[in-house]
Design an enzyme around this catalytic site. Structure first.
Site, short mmCIF file in Angstrom:
data_model
loop_
_atom_site.label_atom_id
_atom_site.label_comp_id
_atom_site.label_asym_id
_atom_site.label_seq_id
_atom_site.Cartn_x
_atom_site.Cartn_y
_atom_site.Cartn_z
N ASP A 227 3.10 0.89 11.84
CA ASP A 227 3.23 1.93 12.85
C ASP A 227 2.52 1.58 14.14
OD1 ASP A 227 4.72 3.43 11.10
OD2 ASP A 227 3.09 4.75 10.52
N GLY A 228 1.33 0.97 14.04
CA GLY A 228 0.59 0.61 15.23
C GLY A 228 1.35 -0.37 16.10
N ASP B 151 -17.10 17.33 17.74
CA ASP B 151 -17.05 15.87 17.71
C ASP B 151 -15.97 15.36 18.66
OD1 ASP B 151 -19.09 15.69 15.91
OD2 ASP B 151 -17.83 15.18 14.18
N THR C 86 1.83 14.30 13.17
CA THR C 86 1.57 13.92 11.78
C THR C 86 0.56 12.79 11.68
OG1 THR C 86 3.50 12.46 11.85
CG2 THR C 86 3.83 14.66 10.94
N TYR D 75 -3.23 11.48 13.79
CA TYR D 75 -4.62 11.94 13.87
C TYR D 75 -4.69 13.46 13.90
CZ TYR D 75 -9.48 11.95 15.64
OH TYR D 75 -10.82 12.15 15.82
N ASN D 76 -3.75 14.09 14.58
CA ASN D 76 -3.71 15.55 14.66
C ASN D 76 -3.68 16.20 13.28
OD1 ASN D 76 -2.98 18.22 16.12
ND2 ASN D 76 -1.24 17.91 14.77
N LEU D 77 -2.86 15.68 12.40
CA LEU D 77 -2.77 16.24 11.05
C LEU D 77 -4.06 16.01 10.27
CD1 LEU D 77 -1.12 17.62 8.85
CD2 LEU D 77 -0.15 15.39 8.26
#
Length: 257
Positions: free
Chosen positions: A46-47, A146, A157, A159-161
């Site tokens: 994905d990255g 933080d 879906t 980092y947010n998730l």
């Protein structure tokens, strides 16, 4: 798309597995410079797909990812056979990234694009103190945390998730504003904003509590202010196999808990 005339540019993430796959596919289907190819095929995780999307942003190039990485949430299954016919049947998803504009503690301004999210993260052991404004109006005088992020539906879906933010359908006209480990106000869990919103973060006590800003993989250290909005001019287009579109994956993700 006509399968008989499609041309490809195969891009590898650089791992042994991805390089070997790229070599075999180039030998089988030919290799064109990405500027001349109909489709850019990204081989990796994905990255690497996000990196390829940033590099081809607003060029009109379509990007098709095949998983030679680990998770591969955004990737199609890796198969070498009948690739032209497979790609001719794909479903296209066009997305708009976020634009991040930062000012750091030296007064220097920088801009970057984010397909997934723009996040602000504390730089030291001290929690960040932030003021949040939306469309020029202060909505939160002080958030001690933080970090905090603005996520697109495409990034909802990621980092947010993980930060307990909401999953957004890909075609939702929304952005997710999600805190990371909020301390005060302790019960604040974020907000859903219209995609037209302009979000501004002002860092309070920036010398005592330094904060970094990150747009996907672009990091700016010691910011004093950050503005985030959906881009009006940049787009990226992803291709997915039928029945496995990004919209379908995001919907399915909501029923895995």
């Amino acid at each position: 798309m006509d399968a008989k005339t499609l041309t490809f540019s195969f891009a590898s993430s650089g791992t042994v597995e991805a390089d070997a796959a790229a070599k075999r596919l180039c030998q089988r289907y030919g290799q064109m410079p990405y500027e001349q190819a109909d489709i850019v095929v990204a081989l990796g995780g994905d990255g690497f797909l996000l990196q390829t999307l940033r590099e081809t942003m607003s060029t009109g190039k379509r990007v098709y990812g095949m998983n030679r990485g680990t998770v591969g949430f955004l990737m199609n299954e890796y198969r070498e056979g009948a690739l032209p016919e497979r790609l001719a049947a794909t479903v296209a998803e066009t997305i708009r990234p976020l634009e991040m504009v930062t000012v750091d503690d030296t007064g220097t301004s920088r801009e970057a694009l984010a397909i997934n999210e723009v996040s602000l993260l504390r730089q030291s052991y001290q929690a960040a103190r932030l003021r949040i404004s939306v469309d020029g109006k202060v909505r939160l005088d002080e958030l001690i945390c933080d970090g905090v992020m603005v996520a697109t539906p495409a990034g909802s879906t990621a980092y947010n998730l993980s930060a307990h933010g909401p999953i957004l359908p890909l075609d939702a006209p929304l952005l997710a504003l999600t805190p990371v480990s909020p301390f005060r106000p302790r019960r604040w869990r974020g907000a859903l904003l219209p995609k037209t919103a302009v979000v501004r973060f002002d860092v309070l006590e920036e010398q005592k509590r330094p904060v970094n800003a990150v747009a996907d993989h672009t990091e700016v250290k010691s910011v004093v202010s950050v503005e985030v909005r959906e881009s009006a001019s940049h787009t990226a287009t992803l291709l997915f196999d039928p029945g496995h579109s990004w919209s379908e994956r995001i919907l399915a993700e909501q029923f895995k808990y």
